[in-house]
Design a protein around this motif. Structure first.
Motif, mmCIF file in Angstrom:
data_model
loop_
_atom_site.group_PDB
_atom_site.id
_atom_site.type_symbol
_atom_site.label_atom_id
_atom_site.label_comp_id
_atom_site.label_asym_id
_atom_site.label_seq_id
_atom_site.Cartn_x
_atom_site.Cartn_y
_atom_site.Cartn_z
ATOM 1 N N GLY A 11 44.515 41.832 36.852
ATOM 2 C CA GLY A 11 44.057 41.665 35.922
ATOM 3 C C GLY A 11 43.064 42.443 34.898
ATOM 4 O O GLY A 11 42.212 42.652 36.262
ATOM 5 N N ARG A 72 50.786 46.258 36.704
ATOM 6 C CA ARG A 72 50.908 45.195 37.683
ATOM 7 C C ARG A 72 52.326 46.202 38.096
ATOM 8 O O ARG A 72 52.740 47.209 37.550
ATOM 9 C CB ARG A 72 50.983 44.105 37.751
ATOM 10 C CG ARG A 72 50.486 43.636 37.356
ATOM 11 C CD ARG A 72 50.459 41.631 37.515
ATOM 12 N NE ARG A 72 49.292 40.889 37.014
ATOM 13 C CZ ARG A 72 47.726 40.977 36.953
ATOM 14 N NH1 ARG A 72 47.643 40.443 38.574
ATOM 15 N NH2 ARG A 72 46.731 39.791 36.457
ATOM 16 N N THR A 126 37.967 40.452 38.468
ATOM 17 C CA THR A 126 38.241 39.887 38.679
ATOM 18 C C THR A 126 38.206 38.550 37.877
ATOM 19 O O THR A 126 36.229 38.192 38.570
ATOM 20 C CB THR A 126 39.937 39.504 39.447
ATOM 21 O OG1 THR A 126 39.749 37.790 38.925
ATOM 22 C CG2 THR A 126 38.913 39.252 40.701
ATOM 23 N N ASP A 128 38.117 35.350 37.889
ATOM 24 C CA ASP A 128 38.633 34.894 38.564
ATOM 25 C C ASP A 128 37.023 33.926 39.981
ATOM 26 O O ASP A 128 37.579 32.779 40.300
ATOM 27 C CB ASP A 128 39.877 34.078 39.222
ATOM 28 C CG ASP A 128 40.955 34.663 38.273
ATOM 29 O OD1 ASP A 128 41.162 34.166 36.649
ATOM 30 O OD2 ASP A 128 42.019 34.487 39.015
ATOM 31 N N ASP A 130 38.039 34.838 42.714
ATOM 32 C CA ASP A 130 38.363 34.367 43.969
ATOM 33 C C ASP A 130 38.546 35.308 45.142
ATOM 34 O O ASP A 130 39.671 35.570 45.575
ATOM 35 C CB ASP A 130 40.072 33.994 43.355
ATOM 36 C CG ASP A 130 40.389 35.062 42.209
ATOM 37 O OD1 ASP A 130 40.010 36.471 42.200
ATOM 38 O OD2 ASP A 130 41.938 34.698 42.214
ATOM 39 N N MET A 170 40.621 29.178 32.518
ATOM 40 C CA MET A 170 40.795 29.951 33.272
ATOM 41 C C MET A 170 40.464 29.811 34.783
ATOM 42 O O MET A 170 39.749 29.365 35.154
ATOM 43 C CB MET A 170 40.928 31.302 32.581
ATOM 44 C CG MET A 170 42.346 32.384 31.806
ATOM 45 S SD MET A 170 42.020 33.614 31.413
ATOM 46 C CE MET A 170 43.572 33.760 30.492
ATOM 47 N N ARG A 172 43.579 30.890 37.135
ATOM 48 C CA ARG A 172 44.581 30.462 38.141
ATOM 49 C C ARG A 172 44.077 29.538 39.028
ATOM 50 O O ARG A 172 43.802 28.473 38.934
ATOM 51 C CB ARG A 172 44.975 32.473 38.964
ATOM 52 C CG ARG A 172 45.136 32.954 37.709
ATOM 53 C CD ARG A 172 46.078 34.418 38.549
ATOM 54 N NE ARG A 172 45.129 35.430 39.339
ATOM 55 C CZ ARG A 172 45.364 35.749 40.302
ATOM 56 N NH1 ARG A 172 46.013 36.524 39.855
ATOM 57 N NH2 ARG A 172 44.583 36.399 40.441
ATOM 58 N N ASP A 173 44.937 29.911 40.725
ATOM 59 C CA ASP A 173 44.425 28.517 41.561
ATOM 60 C C ASP A 173 42.628 28.358 42.491
ATOM 61 O O ASP A 173 42.716 27.950 43.300
ATOM 62 C CB ASP A 173 45.568 28.234 42.638
ATOM 63 C CG ASP A 173 45.289 30.385 42.761
ATOM 64 O OD1 ASP A 173 44.440 31.200 42.963
ATOM 65 O OD2 ASP A 173 46.016 30.223 44.632
ATOM 66 N N GLU A 223 42.913 25.454 34.902
ATOM 67 C CA GLU A 223 44.371 25.759 34.554
ATOM 68 C C GLU A 223 45.509 25.560 36.195
ATOM 69 O O GLU A 223 45.886 25.586 35.804
ATOM 70 C CB GLU A 223 44.944 27.048 34.131
ATOM 71 C CG GLU A 223 44.520 28.674 35.172
ATOM 72 C CD GLU A 223 44.361 30.034 34.790
ATOM 73 O OE1 GLU A 223 45.057 29.860 33.176
ATOM 74 O OE2 GLU A 223 44.024 31.608 34.951
ATOM 75 N N GLY A 224 44.389 26.039 37.091
ATOM 76 C CA GLY A 224 45.857 25.742 38.444
ATOM 77 C C GLY A 224 45.134 23.938 39.148
ATOM 78 O O GLY A 224 45.707 24.466 40.118
ATOM 79 N N HIS A 253 43.133 33.503 26.213
ATOM 80 C CA HIS A 253 42.554 35.154 26.775
ATOM 81 C C HIS A 253 41.232 35.452 26.782
ATOM 82 O O HIS A 253 41.395 36.436 27.220
ATOM 83 C CB HIS A 253 43.740 36.078 26.559
ATOM 84 C CG HIS A 253 45.345 36.070 27.584
ATOM 85 N ND1 HIS A 253 45.696 34.796 27.882
ATOM 86 C CD2 HIS A 253 45.070 37.159 28.507
ATOM 87 C CE1 HIS A 253 46.529 35.575 29.124
ATOM 88 N NE2 HIS A 253 46.165 36.514 29.492
ATOM 89 N N ARG A 256 38.949 36.157 29.067
ATOM 90 C CA ARG A 256 39.149 37.683 29.037
ATOM 91 C C ARG A 256 38.226 39.378 28.780
ATOM 92 O O ARG A 256 38.026 39.500 29.594
ATOM 93 C CB ARG A 256 40.622 37.997 29.848
ATOM 94 C CG ARG A 256 41.440 37.043 30.796
ATOM 95 C CD ARG A 256 42.006 37.859 31.943
ATOM 96 N NE ARG A 256 42.570 38.839 31.762
ATOM 97 C CZ ARG A 256 43.682 38.981 32.098
ATOM 98 N NH1 ARG A 256 44.203 37.738 32.537
ATOM 99 N NH2 ARG A 256 44.340 39.901 32.446
#
Ligand code: ATP
Length: 323
Positions: A11, A72, A126, A128, A130, A170, A172-173, A223-224, A253, A256
């Motif tokens: 991303g 990707r 990223t 995130d 993470d 946002m 993700r997990d 979101e996750g 988005h 981002r």
């Protein structure tokens, strides 16, 4: 080493351009030729590779996204795909790579480096946050600022109408963006995937707030989260307390993109600079990060996020401050 390649993968994240600029200029300053690889591993396989000069990275430090574009690539997950990518590397005389991406990018890089004996270093890009091995990833600070600006605006409306707003962010997990934006905005509740909520307590809190005429609640939902996002949580709350007046906002988005914050520009510049120096010194298959304001090196294999990496004291603090 005479020639290196740069790519951005996974991303996009604000600050990637500052990283590309730092890598390019540090490399040129050290007498290297630099190649920009477009669209991550996809472009590497396709040979979408061209030289980067100092002037090619002028006036990009303040821009979101990535001038190299990102993608990707399913093909890069295969041995044959990576072999094709290496053909392109050989064709251009590239002897080392610096990658900006997430842990998936680093997993691919480990295989590529092992199979074709080419040195590769990574820097974490990223929103995130993470990735293990760095306090913050490039893009997180900007995404946080964007989320906080938006949530502050939503609170004005929530106050004006005495409403409860569930705002999905946002990540993700991972719950970093939700937790940090929730703390920054004084959210009444924060739902993150790393922690299980005591729903009875939350229903009780909302009911108590209504009883004392505190009608405005900002609820931040990662979101996750286990509820599957803000809409699902909204359904649940309305089932439990049918008279609730709720609205859902999904930030999506907008988190981002945008101009990177000074912190993201500095983080990307610092990591990009050190990545080139360390690649020349012989380091490989490691990600550079910042921990306790020091450059920190983590083998790619250990960059995977640990599920419990949001310390409990953060969560406890958020709960205390929301009362
Ligand atoms: P983000 O956190 O923004 O999603 P990421 O780097 O984790 O970034 P991924 O989509 O997981 O994003 O990975 C980027 C690319 O890296 C994939 O499209 C694929 O080409 C490559 N990749 C990921 N995992 C592997 C793997 N196990 N083997 C080979 N290549 C991989």
């Amino acid at each position: 080493m005479n020639k290196i390649g740069i790519l951005t993968s996974g991303g996009d994240a604000p600050g990637m351009n500052a990283g590309i600029r730092a890598i390019t200029r540090t490399a040129i300053n050290n007498g290297l030729e630099v190649y920009g690889i477009k669209r991550g591993y996809q472009g590497l396989i396709a040979g979408d590779i061209s030289p980067l000069k100092t002037t090619d990275v002028s006036n990009i430090i303040q821009r979101g996204g990535t001038i190299l574009k990102t993608a990707r690539s399913e093909a890069f997950r295969t041995t044959a795909g990576r072999a094709t990518a290496f053909e392109q590397v050989k064709k251009h005389g590239i002897e080392g790579l610096v990658l900006i991406g997430g842990d998936g990018t680093f997993r691919g890089a480990t295989l590529f480096s092992e199979e074709h004996n080419i040195p590769v270093l990574g820097i974490p890009g990223t929103i995130d946050n993470d990735i293990n091995g760095t306090d913050f990833t490039i893009g997180f600070d900007t995404a946080l600022k964007t989320a906080v600006d938006a949530i502050d605006k939503v609170r004005d409306t929530a106050e004006a109408h005495d409403r409860i707003f569930l705002i999905e962010v946002m990540g993700r997990d991972a719950g970093h963006l939700a937790l940090f934006s929730g703390i920054s905005c004084g959210a009444e509740h924060i739902f993150i995937p790393e922690l299980k909520e005591d729903m009875d307590q939350i229903i009780q809190d909302i009911s108590n707030n209504r009883a004392r005429k505190k009608m405005t609640n900002i609820i931040i939902v990662a979101e996750g989260d286990e509820f599957g996002g803000a809409n699902k949580l909204d359904e649940y709350l309305n089932e439990k307390i049918p008279e609730l007046d709720t609205r859902v906002t999904i930030l999506g988005h907008i988190q981002r993109g945008g101009t990177p914050t000074p912190n993201d520009r500095i983080l990307a510049s610092r990591l990009g600079y050190h990545a080139v120096i360390e690649l020349l010194a012989g380091r490989s298959q490691e990600m550079l990060g910042i921990k306790n304001n020091q450059v920190h090196y983590t083998p790619f294999a250990q960059c995977n996020r640990h599920d419990d990496d949001i310390a409990k004291d953060w969560r406890e603090m958020a709960v205390v401050l929301s009362k």
